[in-house]
Design an enzyme around this catalytic site. Structure first.
Site, PDB file in Angstrom:
ATOM      1  N   HIS A 397       0.782  -1.234   0.000  1.00  0.00           N
ATOM      2  CA  HIS A 397       0.000   0.000   0.000  1.00  0.00           C
ATOM      3  C   HIS A 397       0.805   1.272   0.000  1.00  0.00           C
ATOM      4  O   HIS A 397       0.237   2.362  -0.042  1.00  0.00           O
ATOM      5  CB  HIS A 397      -0.960   0.027   1.197  1.00  0.00           C
ATOM      6  CG  HIS A 397      -2.178  -0.815   1.012  1.00  0.00           C
ATOM      7  ND1 HIS A 397      -3.315  -0.342   0.422  1.00  0.00           N
ATOM      8  CD2 HIS A 397      -2.408  -2.099   1.310  1.00  0.00           C
ATOM      9  CE1 HIS A 397      -4.215  -1.306   0.373  1.00  0.00           C
ATOM     10  NE2 HIS A 397      -3.688  -2.386   0.905  1.00  0.00           N
ATOM     11  N   LYS A 590      -9.025  14.224   3.994  1.00  0.00           N
ATOM     12  CA  LYS A 590      -8.223  12.999   4.055  1.00  0.00           C
ATOM     13  C   LYS A 590      -7.368  13.105   5.300  1.00  0.00           C
ATOM     14  O   LYS A 590      -7.293  14.172   5.927  1.00  0.00           O
ATOM     15  CB  LYS A 590      -7.357  12.845   2.798  1.00  0.00           C
ATOM     16  CG  LYS A 590      -6.589  14.122   2.399  1.00  0.00           C
ATOM     17  CD  LYS A 590      -5.810  13.967   1.103  1.00  0.00           C
ATOM     18  CE  LYS A 590      -6.663  14.153  -0.128  1.00  0.00           C
ATOM     19  NZ  LYS A 590      -6.674  13.002  -1.032  1.00  0.00           N
ATOM     20  N   ARG A 591      -6.698  11.986   5.692  1.00  0.00           N
ATOM     21  CA  ARG A 591      -5.812  12.072   6.833  1.00  0.00           C
ATOM     22  C   ARG A 591      -4.804  13.222   6.614  1.00  0.00           C
ATOM     23  O   ARG A 591      -4.343  13.464   5.495  1.00  0.00           O
ATOM     24  CB  ARG A 591      -5.072  10.748   7.020  1.00  0.00           C
ATOM     25  CG  ARG A 591      -5.961   9.659   7.582  1.00  0.00           C
ATOM     26  CD  ARG A 591      -6.521  10.020   8.948  1.00  0.00           C
ATOM     27  NE  ARG A 591      -5.475  10.080   9.922  1.00  0.00           N
ATOM     28  CZ  ARG A 591      -5.283   9.157  10.874  1.00  0.00           C
ATOM     29  NH1 ARG A 591      -6.087   8.119  10.981  1.00  0.00           N
ATOM     30  NH2 ARG A 591      -4.305   9.283  11.750  1.00  0.00           N
ATOM     31  N   LYS A 596       0.611  14.450   1.864  1.00  0.00           N
ATOM     32  CA  LYS A 596      -0.646  14.843   1.222  1.00  0.00           C
ATOM     33  C   LYS A 596      -0.734  16.364   1.009  1.00  0.00           C
ATOM     34  O   LYS A 596      -1.621  16.846   0.320  1.00  0.00           O
ATOM     35  CB  LYS A 596      -1.840  14.328   2.032  1.00  0.00           C
ATOM     36  CG  LYS A 596      -2.000  12.798   1.994  1.00  0.00           C
ATOM     37  CD  LYS A 596      -3.143  12.349   2.904  1.00  0.00           C
ATOM     38  CE  LYS A 596      -3.281  10.838   3.017  1.00  0.00           C
ATOM     39  NZ  LYS A 596      -4.073  10.260   1.908  1.00  0.00           N
ATOM     40  N   THR A 701      -8.342   6.933  -2.820  1.00  0.00           N
ATOM     41  CA  THR A 701      -9.668   6.458  -3.223  1.00  0.00           C
ATOM     42  C   THR A 701     -10.701   7.574  -3.127  1.00  0.00           C
ATOM     43  O   THR A 701     -11.731   7.518  -3.796  1.00  0.00           O
ATOM     44  CB  THR A 701     -10.137   5.273  -2.354  1.00  0.00           C
ATOM     45  OG1 THR A 701      -9.917   5.601  -0.978  1.00  0.00           O
ATOM     46  CG2 THR A 701      -9.376   4.005  -2.717  1.00  0.00           C
ATOM     47  N   LYS A 705     -14.172   8.837  -5.326  1.00  0.00           N
ATOM     48  CA  LYS A 705     -15.496   9.151  -4.765  1.00  0.00           C
ATOM     49  C   LYS A 705     -15.976  10.508  -5.261  1.00  0.00           C
ATOM     50  O   LYS A 705     -17.145  10.676  -5.626  1.00  0.00           O
ATOM     51  CB  LYS A 705     -15.442   9.162  -3.227  1.00  0.00           C
ATOM     52  CG  LYS A 705     -15.015   7.852  -2.585  1.00  0.00           C
ATOM     53  CD  LYS A 705     -14.710   8.062  -1.084  1.00  0.00           C
ATOM     54  CE  LYS A 705     -13.984   6.875  -0.494  1.00  0.00           C
ATOM     55  NZ  LYS A 705     -13.407   7.192   0.842  1.00  0.00           N
TER      56      LYS A 705
HETATM   57  C1  LIG Z   1     -12.173   7.316   1.235  1.00  0.00           C
HETATM   58  C2  LIG Z   1     -11.802   7.725   2.601  1.00  0.00           C
HETATM   59  C3  LIG Z   1     -10.470   7.977   2.921  1.00  0.00           C
HETATM   60  C4  LIG Z   1      -9.347   7.897   1.895  1.00  0.00           C
HETATM   61  O1  LIG Z   1      -9.148   9.190   1.369  1.00  0.00           O
HETATM   62  P1  LIG Z   1      -7.854   9.550   0.479  1.00  0.00           P
HETATM   63  O2  LIG Z   1      -8.125  10.940   0.054  1.00  0.00           O
HETATM   64  O3  LIG Z   1      -7.856   8.590  -0.673  1.00  0.00           O
HETATM   65  O4  LIG Z   1      -6.678   9.417   1.358  1.00  0.00           O
HETATM   66  C5  LIG Z   1     -10.157   8.363   4.209  1.00  0.00           C
HETATM   67  N1  LIG Z   1     -11.122   8.500   5.148  1.00  0.00           N
HETATM   68  C6  LIG Z   1     -12.415   8.284   4.872  1.00  0.00           C
HETATM   69  C7  LIG Z   1     -13.419   8.483   5.934  1.00  0.00           C
HETATM   70  C8  LIG Z   1     -12.798   7.888   3.589  1.00  0.00           C
HETATM   71  O5  LIG Z   1     -14.091   7.665   3.341  1.00  0.00           O
END
Ligand SMILES: *Cc1c(COP(=O)(O)O)cnc(C)c1O
Length: 854
Positions: A397, A590-591, A596, A701, A705
């Site tokens: 990952h 995101k985190r 990032k 991911t 979305k």
């Molecule tokens: C999809 C998702 C992530 C992943 O987000 P990235 O921008 O791809 O790092 C993290 N937290 C939650 C709650 C998500 O639904």
């Protein structure tokens, strides 16, 4: 009245549903079977049946009545009614799998970020409409009921959410699959803000009853730790090993049913919870040593007490290693027990079992299976190792060095003495083969070794995972290429490149469109004339021909606008900031992590703010209004990430109350980002940002979305952004920044030459240092990452092209009609990114598994 005699009562009692085979069924009295079927739970999916069940649960499960039921009780009664349906499907599915005995897929993940279950189950089971009307008649609104549920937040971010999306696809596609994980008493912490700083609170998600799990108090596995290894010679004169642990802890199973969409199939995630072997040391209790007596209990329960809150970062705590072994040993015991029921020879194990390792966290499963086969089942080493390597496959990952798992040899040897021996043997035989291919090449031996030769030595888990698996995959094209050319390049030399493959991540359209954005889902269904897209996301391409349809575009805009209003209300309630739904919603959730680059985003916001202040009010009339929205948790020990949150809030504080810029710019930090919050945020984006330093984000991911929901992307040439770009085309995405193959040279330049900072960036830094956003000393460690820290994430190098891309976004947004066309085309071209596609690739190319419908 006749009572059954005691021997028949025992016979019935012992018959457990999961253990029933064809022979058992044949031996049952048909009259008895008939009565059982007559009494079975009825389908319960019309309104009246729902209401009867709802009221029954209010009365008997909750001991309440029409006079004292609140929204939470209504949620519980609804959830229990749905749970009854799930259990029935779960039983039917498991029974039919037991009969058919197909090759099963086991997905081992230390995290499952499931979020809420009620809405998902209602939609997947097709019950939402009837049940919605049912609760309305009884005096409730379904939205309020759904909002009572707390998230199951047993994950940090992308990796855990991926596991959840994959389980939805496995169920929907009828694969005979099981997930295995841990039932943490506390999931990811709740985030609150105090003076702009993140504060963590425990996630008490099990404080109320959890209707989405079935406790299997009878499914218990003893897990041992420590102790020693003894050698003996068996009857055949072979030297054998036996591990005698000195500490035993029980693993108790809790099953979480996962319903598929458009199928009766319902699969299972089995989560293990730790319990002490003995409840109490009664002797000590009687001696008045209450505390010591309770201690053993507390230590055992410790193991599954809390999810480690680090994303893409290794923390070498002993308790974490104990979690990993506890989980892996319990799961393998279960998998082996199920295999043994079919009485097939061990050589058939890889034809009946595929185990996918979600990152290196479950790598000890490789060693545990070898131990079971050699020590407990008496197989020869080579025969056992052949079975092991044909069973496992490993998903990598990340290539971030700080995320690579390695455990000190002394720690492993102390907790798992036999496993440490097996790892040394696996490594020896592996390196002997390497030496045959590369005679006298000591350099490659050191590079490939499972053991890092340091003081102390370390076990490199990724190396162990590669050596013990038949396939290794990355999670997006770029990432899969990078692992072959960087971190695992020497393994490619030895194994050849066929062992390494790509499976680009995906997301489930059931949760991320149907559930999160019901209005858009309905509009799509209406215009393409079917719900096929829910099972086959590529049929979204039928939207393309409406991208220039005036009437359709109007409806598209109306849906986006109502989602923005919904988010604006959420923001008002949770932050107090009022935002204008007509403004461009620019979102980065995101985190929080340096790679990032939320820091780069907020620096560009400061740049924008300064530009706005310099404008005349006539000039300001022409600018596109923007709401910049942030969300995400920082690991509690990640000081720099937490400072980024503070800086965002400090900038928001200044910008939001500066009336001189009118409402051309607002900045919001939405606290406690989680799956449920994501479901509100994502459908409301105009632009979302995925701006990691090239080569650092394996896939991402949330990018998928957002685009699925008709949001455009501002992103770097990284992870799955690249494949999204390929699918949706140049006109519908804003890409910028240096490429992955330039990163090393740029870092080198920062390290050894005096690279001047981008002038626009320098201006922003000066602004922060002038104290414009509060005491600047607070932020100096953050600023230092750009200077003393040699700008490891290359913010300065990308800043100029980032600002240019931002300008292009503004320009494009001015043409609303064309923007809407882009938005429609984005959604229309996202077919590839369904987790269904990803799961079918795993099944065909890695697991060799077939669907098996109930
Ligand atoms: C999809 C998702 C992530 C992943 O987000 P990235 O921008 O791809 O790092 C993290 N937290 C939650 C709650 C998500 O639904």
């Amino acid at each position: 009245m006749s009572t059954p005699n005691s021997s028949s009562r025992i016979r019935y009692h012992k018959r457990t549903p999961t253990g029933v085979t064809k022979n058992d069924q044949a031996s049952l009295d048909p009259k008895i079977v008939g009565l059982w079927e007559k009494c079975a739970v009825n389908e319960n999916d019309d309104k009246e049946n729902f209401q009867r069940s709802f009221v029954r649960h209010v009365t008997t499960t909750l001991a309440r009545s029409v006079y004292n039921i609140d929204n939470f009780s209504a949620y519980q009664a609804t959830a229990h009614t749905v749970r009854d349906q799930l259990i029935k499907r779960w039983n039917d599915t498991q029974q039919s799998h037991t009969e058919a005995d197909p090759k099963r897929v086991y997905y081992l993940s230390l995290e499952f970020l499931l979020g809420r279950s009620l809405d998902n189950a209602l939609l997947n089971l097709g019950l939402k409409e009837n049940f919605g009307e049912g609760v309305k008649d009884l005096g409730f609104r379904m939205e309020d009921i759904l909002d009572e549920e707390v998230d199951a937040a047993l994950g940090n971010g992308g990796l855990g959410r991926l596991a959840a999306c994959y389980m939805d696809s496995l169920a929907s596609l009828d694969y005979p699959a099981w997930g295995y994980g841990l039932r943490y008493t506390y999931g990811i912490f709740q985030q609150r803000l105090k003076d702009g700083y993140q504060v963590e609170f425990p996630d008490y998600w099990l404080n109320f009853d959890n209707p989405w799990e079935l406790p299997r108090l009878d499914v218990v596995v003893d897990i041992q730790f420590g102790g020693s290894v003894n050698k003996y010679t068996d009857e055949d004169g072979r030297v054998r090993h036996v591990w005698e642990g000195n500490d035993v802890i029980k693993a108790v199973a809790y099953d979480v049913p996962i319903p598929g969409y458009g199928t009766k199939n319902c699969i299972n995630i089995r989560l293990w919870s730790s319990k002490p072997k003995r409840q109490f040391d009664l002797g000590r209790f009687n001696e008045g040593q209450y505390e010591q007596a309770v201690q053993e209990q507390m230590q055992a329960e410790n193991i599954t007490a809390v999810l480690y809150p680090n994303d893409n970062h290794m923390v070498g705590k002993e308790l974490r290693l104990k979690q990993q072994y506890f989980w892996v040993a319990a799961s393998l015991h279960d998998i082996v027990r199920r295999f043994k029921k079919s009485e097939k020879p061990w050589s058939k194990f890889p034809d009946q079992v595929a185990i996918q390792l979600n990152d290196t966290h479950p790598t000890l499963a490789i060693v545990e299976l070898q131990r079971i086969l050699v020590d407990l089942e008496g197989l020869d080493w080579d025969e056992a190792w052949n079975i092991v390597t044909r069973t496992f496959a490993f998903t990598n990952h990340t290539i971030l060095p700080e995320a690579m798992e390695k455990w000190p040899v002394p720690m492993v040897a102390y907790l798992l003495p036999r496993h440490m021996q097996i790892i040394f043997d696996v490594n020896l035989f592996f390196l002997q083969n390497v030496e045959k291919l590369f005679p006298d090449d000591r350099d490659i031996l050191a590079k490939l070794s499972i053991i890092e030769e340091a003081t102390p030595q370390f076990v490199r888990m990724a190396h162990l995972a590669i050596v013990g698996s038949h396939q290794v995959n990355g999670v997006a094209e770029l990432h899969s290429n990078l692992i072959k050319t960087t971190i695992f390049k020497d393994f490619v030399k030895f194994y050849g490149s066929e062992k390494f493959t790509n499976v680009t991540n995906g997301i489930t359209p059931r949760r991320w469109l149907h559930q999160a954005n019901p209005k858009l889902g309905d509009l799509i269904t209406e215009v393409i004339g079917s719900k096929d897209w829910l099972k086959d996301l590529s049929s979204l391409s039928k939207l393309e021909k409406f991208a220039d349809d005036k009437e359709f575009k109007k409806q598209w805009v109306t849906v986006k606008r109502s989602n923005k209003v919904r988010l604006a209300e959420y923001i008002k309630t949770h932050t107090g900031v009022v935002v204008n739904p007509n403004a461009l919603f620019d979102i980065q959730v995101k985190r929080i992590h340096e790679y990032k680059r939320q820091f780069m985003n907020i620096l560009s916001v400061i740049h924008r703010y300064n530009s706005l202040k310099k404008m005349s009010s006539e000039e300001r009339c022409e600018v596109v209004k923007r709401v910049v929205i942030f969300g995400g948790k920082a690991a509690p020990g990640y000081y720099i990430a937490k400072l980024v949150i503070k800086l965002i809030n400090s900038v928001a504080e200044v910008v939001n109350k500066d009336e001189s810029i009118e409402d051309t710019l607002k900045v919001v930090f939405i606290p406690d980002y989680n799956v449920s919050v994501a479901e509100i945020i994502i459908p409301a984006s105009d632009i979302s940002q995925h701006i990691s330093t090239a080569g650092t984000e394996a896939s991402g991911t949330s990018n998928m979305k957002f685009v699925l929901n008709g949001g455009l992307i501002l992103g770097t040439v990284d992870g799955a952004n690249i494949e999204i770009h390929e699918e949706i085309g140049d006109d519908n995405i804003f890409m910028f920044g240096n490429l992955a193959d330039q990163v090393e040279d740029l870092r080198h330049a920062h390290r050894y030459r005096n690279v001047p900072i981008d002038p626009a960036l320098q201006e922003v830094i000066n602004d922060i240092e002038s104290g414009h956003f509060g005491d600047s000393r607070i932020f100096s460690p953050l600023i230092n990452t750009l200077t003393i820290g040699k700008d490891y994430y290359l913010i300065s190098d990308d800043f100029g092209s980032y600002l240019s891309a931002q300008n292009l976004v503004d320009e494009a947004y001015k043409n609303q009609d064309d923007w809407t066309r882009k938005s429609i085309l984005c959604t229309a071209r996202m077919g590839k990114f369904s987790s269904d596609r990803a799961i079918i690739e795993y099944a065909n190319r890695i697991w060799n598994a077939k669907p098996c419908s109930a």
